[in-house]
Design a protein around this motif. Structure first.
Motif, PDB file in Angstrom:
ATOM      1  N   LEU A  56      -1.548 -11.127 -47.425  1.00 32.94           N
ATOM      2  CA  LEU A  56      -2.137 -10.000 -46.671  1.00 32.94           C
ATOM      3  C   LEU A  56      -1.455  -9.832 -45.688  1.00 32.94           C
ATOM      4  O   LEU A  56      -0.608  -8.822 -45.052  1.00 32.94           O
ATOM      5  CB  LEU A  56      -3.541 -10.239 -46.596  1.00 32.94           C
ATOM      6  CG  LEU A  56      -4.371  -9.213 -45.876  1.00 32.94           C
ATOM      7  CD1 LEU A  56      -4.244  -7.836 -46.590  1.00 32.94           C
ATOM      8  CD2 LEU A  56      -5.667  -9.615 -45.695  1.00 32.94           C
ATOM      9  N   THR A  57      -1.492 -10.690 -44.738  1.00 37.50           N
ATOM     10  CA  THR A  57      -1.339 -10.626 -43.171  1.00 37.50           C
ATOM     11  C   THR A  57       0.158 -10.571 -42.844  1.00 37.50           C
ATOM     12  O   THR A  57       0.553  -9.766 -41.962  1.00 37.50           O
ATOM     13  CB  THR A  57      -1.742 -11.711 -42.328  1.00 37.50           C
ATOM     14  OG1 THR A  57      -1.480 -12.804 -42.787  1.00 37.50           O
ATOM     15  CG2 THR A  57      -3.396 -11.424 -42.519  1.00 37.50           C
ATOM     16  N   LEU A  58       1.109 -11.105 -43.698  1.00 38.38           N
ATOM     17  CA  LEU A  58       2.422 -10.846 -43.276  1.00 38.38           C
ATOM     18  C   LEU A  58       2.941  -9.519 -43.667  1.00 38.38           C
ATOM     19  O   LEU A  58       3.958  -8.944 -42.740  1.00 38.38           O
ATOM     20  CB  LEU A  58       3.314 -11.947 -44.283  1.00 38.38           C
ATOM     21  CG  LEU A  58       4.845 -11.992 -44.224  1.00 38.38           C
ATOM     22  CD1 LEU A  58       5.204 -12.330 -42.876  1.00 38.38           C
ATOM     23  CD2 LEU A  58       5.274 -12.707 -45.537  1.00 38.38           C
ATOM     24  N   SER A  59       2.467  -8.870 -44.596  1.00 35.85           N
ATOM     25  CA  SER A  59       3.048  -7.564 -44.662  1.00 35.85           C
ATOM     26  C   SER A  59       2.393  -6.721 -43.644  1.00 35.85           C
ATOM     27  O   SER A  59       2.894  -5.743 -43.233  1.00 35.85           O
ATOM     28  CB  SER A  59       2.423  -6.822 -45.961  1.00 35.85           C
ATOM     29  OG  SER A  59       1.034  -7.022 -46.079  1.00 35.85           O
ATOM     30  N   ILE A  60       1.171  -6.813 -43.210  1.00 35.35           N
ATOM     31  CA  ILE A  60       0.863  -5.980 -41.990  1.00 35.35           C
ATOM     32  C   ILE A  60       1.581  -6.148 -40.769  1.00 35.35           C
ATOM     33  O   ILE A  60       1.934  -5.493 -39.912  1.00 35.35           O
ATOM     34  CB  ILE A  60      -0.815  -6.194 -41.863  1.00 35.35           C
ATOM     35  CG1 ILE A  60      -1.618  -5.991 -42.926  1.00 35.35           C
ATOM     36  CG2 ILE A  60      -1.451  -5.567 -40.372  1.00 35.35           C
ATOM     37  CD1 ILE A  60      -2.977  -6.423 -42.880  1.00 35.35           C
ATOM     38  N   LYS A  61       1.934  -7.511 -40.433  1.00 33.98           N
ATOM     39  CA  LYS A  61       2.562  -7.689 -39.199  1.00 33.98           C
ATOM     40  C   LYS A  61       4.058  -7.442 -39.297  1.00 33.98           C
ATOM     41  O   LYS A  61       4.603  -6.751 -38.546  1.00 33.98           O
ATOM     42  CB  LYS A  61       2.597  -9.350 -39.057  1.00 33.98           C
ATOM     43  CG  LYS A  61       3.291  -9.974 -37.845  1.00 33.98           C
ATOM     44  CD  LYS A  61       2.858  -9.428 -36.581  1.00 33.98           C
ATOM     45  CE  LYS A  61       3.359  -9.605 -35.403  1.00 33.98           C
ATOM     46  NZ  LYS A  61       2.449  -9.568 -34.090  1.00 33.98           N
ATOM     47  N   ALA A  62       4.658  -7.250 -40.667  1.00 30.46           N
ATOM     48  CA  ALA A  62       6.028  -6.846 -40.777  1.00 30.46           C
ATOM     49  C   ALA A  62       5.874  -5.319 -40.557  1.00 30.46           C
ATOM     50  O   ALA A  62       7.067  -4.822 -40.126  1.00 30.46           O
ATOM     51  CB  ALA A  62       6.600  -7.136 -42.167  1.00 30.46           C
TER      52      ALA A  62
END
Length: 238
Positions: A56-62
């Motif tokens: 989840l959060t990796l894609s949002i941060k990317a």
């Protein structure tokens, strides 16, 4: 049990060990009360700290860093992290088995996992480019390897063979349970990205720290340390 017969009587064969299979390995005191709960909390927290960023959060941060190339960024971070984790598993496993420090064999790697989870989450939160985000992902992945090595090794350390089933099941189920629980926790604080990153990592840190504090992990005497790789004894050839 192998027996020998003498005048119609069966006697234990002295060549066969009569160790009690239900005794704790190594003759130690065995695990503390609440061992399975602590193991489960640490294992599920470890899975949360590792999987929530990947899912989840990796894609949002990317997407924040590079909206047009977010997919590529995620692929780079995940691939490099997985490679480093793959290398770290056998390295940490070997080091853990041979550790003779006063903290024991497994506790240092639980503590290392906690530190790396915290550092990885902080790095992901503050990352401003692909390189820094990849570094944060690598730190988290190595933390997962360190903690997982310790959590799997404590089972044969602490429990006799006929008592390992529940503990092994807990560790085996920790990945899917950690993913589901971690995503649920992250969604509770969505769309607050800092909280979505820090909260699952914080649970992983807490699990590793609490389990390390309650774990009976006696120091390994230096004379019982397994030989290093490549140093195996062989019988002289005649």
């Amino acid at each position: 049990m192998t027996t020998s017969f003498h005048h119609g009587e069966s006697r234990p064969d002295p060549a066969v060990s009569t160790l009690d299979d239900t005794a704790p390995p190594g003759g130690g005191p065995g695990p503390r009360s609440g061992f399975l709960f602590g193991l489960g909390f640490a294992a599920i927290g470890t899975a949360m700290a590792n999987l929530v960023p990947l899912v989840l959060t990796l894609s949002i941060k990317a997407t924040e860093i590079d909206p047009r190339g977010a997919t590529t960024v995620v692929s780079i971070v995940a691939s490099v992290g997985a490679l480093c984790s793959l290398i770290a598993f056998p390295v940490f496993g070997r080091l853990s088995d041979r550790a003779t420090g006063r903290l024991g064999r497994r506790r240092p790697f639980l503590l290392l996992g906690a530190v790396l989870f915290a550092a990885g989450a902080a790095g992901m939160l503050t990352a401003t480019g692909t390189a820094t985000l990849t570094a944060a992902g690598v730190v988290t992945a190595i933390g997962f390897s360190s903690a997982t090595v310790a959590l799997t090794a404590v089972i044969p350390d602490q429990l006799a063979p006929d008592r390992r089933g529940p503990a092994s099941a807990i560790v085996g189920l920790s990945l899917p349970l950690g993913a589901v629980a971690g995503l649920f926790v992250a969604q509770l604080v969505s769309p607050n990205l800092p909280a979505m990153i820090l909260l699952p990592a914080g649970i992983g840190v807490a699990g590793c720290l609490l389990f390390s504090l309650t774990l009976r992990d006696p120091r390994l005497p230096a004379d019982r340390r397994p030989p290093s790789a490549g140093r195996t004894s062989s019988a002289p050839s005649g």
